[in-house]
Design a protein around this motif. Sequence first.
Motif, PDB file in Angstrom:
ATOM      1  N   LEU A   1     -14.996  -9.079   2.281  1.00  0.00           N
ATOM      2  CA  LEU A   1     -16.034  -9.143   1.603  1.00  0.00           C
ATOM      3  C   LEU A   1     -17.032  -9.272   1.610  1.00  0.00           C
ATOM      4  CD1 LEU A   1     -15.473 -11.869  -0.799  1.00  0.00           C
ATOM      5  CD2 LEU A   1     -16.162 -12.781   1.560  1.00  0.00           C
ATOM      6  N   LEU A   2     -18.189  -9.501   2.197  1.00  0.00           N
ATOM      7  CA  LEU A   2     -19.422  -9.288   3.078  1.00  0.00           C
ATOM      8  C   LEU A   2     -19.956  -7.590   2.780  1.00  0.00           C
ATOM      9  CD1 LEU A   2     -20.472 -12.726   4.365  1.00  0.00           C
ATOM     10  CD2 LEU A   2     -20.554 -12.164   2.128  1.00  0.00           C
ATOM     11  N   GLY A   3     -19.677  -7.090   3.498  1.00  0.00           N
ATOM     12  CA  GLY A   3     -19.767  -5.758   3.541  1.00  0.00           C
ATOM     13  C   GLY A   3     -19.897  -4.536   2.674  1.00  0.00           C
ATOM     14  N   PRO A   4     -20.606  -3.938   3.347  1.00  0.00           N
ATOM     15  CA  PRO A   4     -20.662  -2.672   1.985  1.00  0.00           C
ATOM     16  C   PRO A   4     -19.512  -2.258   0.947  1.00  0.00           C
ATOM     17  CG  PRO A   4     -21.479  -1.982   4.844  1.00  0.00           C
ATOM     18  CD  PRO A   4     -20.547  -3.434   3.952  1.00  0.00           C
ATOM     19  N   ALA A   5     -19.265  -1.917   0.037  1.00  0.00           N
ATOM     20  CA  ALA A   5     -17.941  -1.631  -1.328  1.00  0.00           C
ATOM     21  C   ALA A   5     -17.585  -0.034  -1.113  1.00  0.00           C
ATOM     22  CB  ALA A   5     -18.619  -2.164  -2.277  1.00  0.00           C
ATOM     23  N   GLY A   6     -17.972   0.306  -0.152  1.00  0.00           N
ATOM     24  CA  GLY A   6     -17.483   1.694   0.061  1.00  0.00           C
ATOM     25  C   GLY A   6     -16.503   2.187   1.015  1.00  0.00           C
ATOM     26  N   SER A   7     -15.654   3.177   0.865  1.00  0.00           N
ATOM     27  CA  SER A   7     -14.430   2.779   0.724  1.00  0.00           C
ATOM     28  C   SER A   7     -14.436   3.484   2.806  1.00  0.00           C
ATOM     29  CB  SER A   7     -13.423   3.934   0.658  1.00  0.00           C
ATOM     30  OG  SER A   7     -13.609   5.228   0.694  1.00  0.00           O
ATOM     31  N   GLY A   8     -15.445   4.388   2.968  1.00  0.00           N
ATOM     32  CA  GLY A   8     -16.304   5.122   4.116  1.00  0.00           C
ATOM     33  C   GLY A   8     -16.911   4.146   4.809  1.00  0.00           C
ATOM     34  N   GLU A   9     -17.724   2.900   4.898  1.00  0.00           N
ATOM     35  CA  GLU A   9     -17.801   1.321   5.564  1.00  0.00           C
ATOM     36  C   GLU A   9     -17.003   1.179   6.245  1.00  0.00           C
ATOM     37  OE1 GLU A   9     -19.217   2.651   2.742  1.00  0.00           O
ATOM     38  OE2 GLU A   9     -21.333   3.486   3.627  1.00  0.00           O
ATOM     39  N   ARG A  10     -16.248   0.752   4.986  1.00  0.00           N
ATOM     40  CA  ARG A  10     -14.904  -0.307   5.286  1.00  0.00           C
ATOM     41  C   ARG A  10     -13.987   0.016   6.219  1.00  0.00           C
ATOM     42  NH1 ARG A  10     -13.541  -2.478  -0.895  1.00  0.00           N
ATOM     43  NH2 ARG A  10     -14.867  -4.172  -0.778  1.00  0.00           N
ATOM     44  N   ARG A  11     -13.702   1.248   6.177  1.00  0.00           N
ATOM     45  CA  ARG A  11     -12.839   2.290   7.701  1.00  0.00           C
ATOM     46  C   ARG A  11     -13.505   1.706   8.485  1.00  0.00           C
ATOM     47  NH1 ARG A  11      -9.861   7.140   6.370  1.00  0.00           N
ATOM     48  NH2 ARG A  11     -10.763   8.043   8.490  1.00  0.00           N
TER      49      ARG A  11
ATOM     50  N   ILE B   1       0.849  -1.108   0.346  1.00  0.00           N
ATOM     51  CA  ILE B   1      -0.008   0.020  -0.105  1.00  0.00           C
ATOM     52  C   ILE B   1       0.734   1.115  -0.380  1.00  0.00           C
ATOM     53  CG2 ILE B   1      -1.665   1.335   1.398  1.00  0.00           C
ATOM     54  CD1 ILE B   1      -3.100  -2.061   2.674  1.00  0.00           C
ATOM     55  N   LEU B   2       2.073   1.701   0.923  1.00  0.00           N
ATOM     56  CA  LEU B   2       2.959   2.491   1.058  1.00  0.00           C
ATOM     57  C   LEU B   2       3.500   2.913  -0.412  1.00  0.00           C
ATOM     58  CD1 LEU B   2       4.471   2.370   4.230  1.00  0.00           C
ATOM     59  CD2 LEU B   2       2.508   3.985   3.867  1.00  0.00           C
ATOM     60  N   LEU B   3       4.397   1.483  -0.601  1.00  0.00           N
ATOM     61  CA  LEU B   3       4.595   1.407  -1.835  1.00  0.00           C
ATOM     62  C   LEU B   3       3.812   2.263  -3.980  1.00  0.00           C
ATOM     63  CD1 LEU B   3       7.173  -0.836  -2.141  1.00  0.00           C
ATOM     64  CD2 LEU B   3       7.994   0.632  -2.241  1.00  0.00           C
ATOM     65  N   ASN B   4       1.852   1.386  -3.942  1.00  0.00           N
ATOM     66  CA  ASN B   4       1.700   1.444  -4.504  1.00  0.00           C
ATOM     67  C   ASN B   4       0.351   2.025  -4.233  1.00  0.00           C
ATOM     68  OD1 ASN B   4       2.947   0.262  -6.617  1.00  0.00           O
ATOM     69  ND2 ASN B   4       2.729  -1.609  -4.898  1.00  0.00           N
ATOM     70  N   PRO B   5       0.066   3.831  -3.704  1.00  0.00           N
ATOM     71  CA  PRO B   5      -0.563   3.906  -2.630  1.00  0.00           C
ATOM     72  C   PRO B   5      -2.235   4.167  -3.385  1.00  0.00           C
ATOM     73  CG  PRO B   5       0.858   5.759  -3.237  1.00  0.00           C
ATOM     74  CD  PRO B   5       1.092   4.857  -3.816  1.00  0.00           C
ATOM     75  N   ASN B   6      -2.304   3.888  -4.689  1.00  0.00           N
ATOM     76  CA  ASN B   6      -3.085   4.667  -5.676  1.00  0.00           C
ATOM     77  C   ASN B   6      -3.812   2.736  -6.113  1.00  0.00           C
ATOM     78  OD1 ASN B   6      -4.098   6.973  -5.421  1.00  0.00           O
ATOM     79  ND2 ASN B   6      -2.124   7.327  -6.905  1.00  0.00           N
ATOM     80  N   ILE B   7      -3.244   2.053  -5.473  1.00  0.00           N
ATOM     81  CA  ILE B   7      -3.962   0.462  -5.399  1.00  0.00           C
ATOM     82  C   ILE B   7      -4.472  -0.079  -6.266  1.00  0.00           C
ATOM     83  CG2 ILE B   7      -3.308  -0.709  -3.787  1.00  0.00           C
ATOM     84  CD1 ILE B   7      -1.830  -2.974  -5.029  1.00  0.00           C
ATOM     85  N   THR B   8      -5.180   0.738  -5.059  1.00  0.00           N
ATOM     86  CA  THR B   8      -7.244   0.007  -5.603  1.00  0.00           C
ATOM     87  C   THR B   8      -7.839   0.718  -6.172  1.00  0.00           C
ATOM     88  OG1 THR B   8      -7.481   1.763  -3.726  1.00  0.00           O
ATOM     89  CG2 THR B   8      -7.363  -0.358  -2.681  1.00  0.00           C
ATOM     90  N   SER B   9      -7.055   2.498  -6.914  1.00  0.00           N
ATOM     91  CA  SER B   9      -7.882   3.179  -8.022  1.00  0.00           C
ATOM     92  C   SER B   9      -7.807   2.550  -9.321  1.00  0.00           C
ATOM     93  CB  SER B   9      -7.231   4.303  -8.093  1.00  0.00           C
ATOM     94  OG  SER B   9      -6.044   4.069  -8.921  1.00  0.00           O
ATOM     95  N   ASN B  10      -7.297   1.369 -10.167  1.00  0.00           N
ATOM     96  CA  ASN B  10      -7.927   1.267 -11.115  1.00  0.00           C
ATOM     97  C   ASN B  10      -8.740  -0.544 -10.827  1.00  0.00           C
ATOM     98  OD1 ASN B  10      -7.032  -1.302 -12.406  1.00  0.00           O
ATOM     99  ND2 ASN B  10      -5.633   0.031 -13.705  1.00  0.00           N
TER     100      ASN B  10
END
Length: 183
Positions: A145-155, A74-83
């Motif tokens: 896996l089963l939770g909401p897909a939004g980044s706020g919910e994952r937080r 994550i630190l080396l590829n901060p935008n890993i989840t953008s693609n």
Amino acid sequence: MRQLLLLRGAFNILFGLGLLLAPKSTALGGWYGVIDGVLGLGLAIALFRSVQGQWLFFVVLLDAMVRLVFGGTILLNPNITSNLFTGAFFTTAVVTVFIAMGITGVIYALLRAMRQRGEPFSTQSFVWPVVAASVCTALFGVGLLLGPAGSGERRIVACVYGVAFGLILLVAGLRSRSAVATA
């Protein structure tokens, strides 16, 4: 060993609570993985040096290495989840590994508990934190896996995991004397 458990527990709780207050940042998860991985490596070394803790060495070492790899990625590829493709692949890897680590930890600890039936209670009491931490880790993977897909919910899922995992480590550290505890 006790100090490492207490430090790692406090770090996880502070991270979990800090997630609610910190601005959205992918790097925060990376730093968490690296710092918690380093603390996990320290705990693995302490377990290896302890006669009673050697049975846990490989589980804690694996956990620490996974956290270091994911945190470093994550630190080396901060935008890993953008693609879309790399984000889906990375998230799938995280979910799969955390569920697998949790299940493996539970099985390993329960097998150890079955072998310890005739041993003094002081050595048997170290199994419950491994089971609790492993269940917590598996539930984190399932929550992602089963939770909401939004980044706020994952937080929020990560926040709950950090606090719960940290509390387990703190209790294990407080209950341990100078003997072995868990990851």
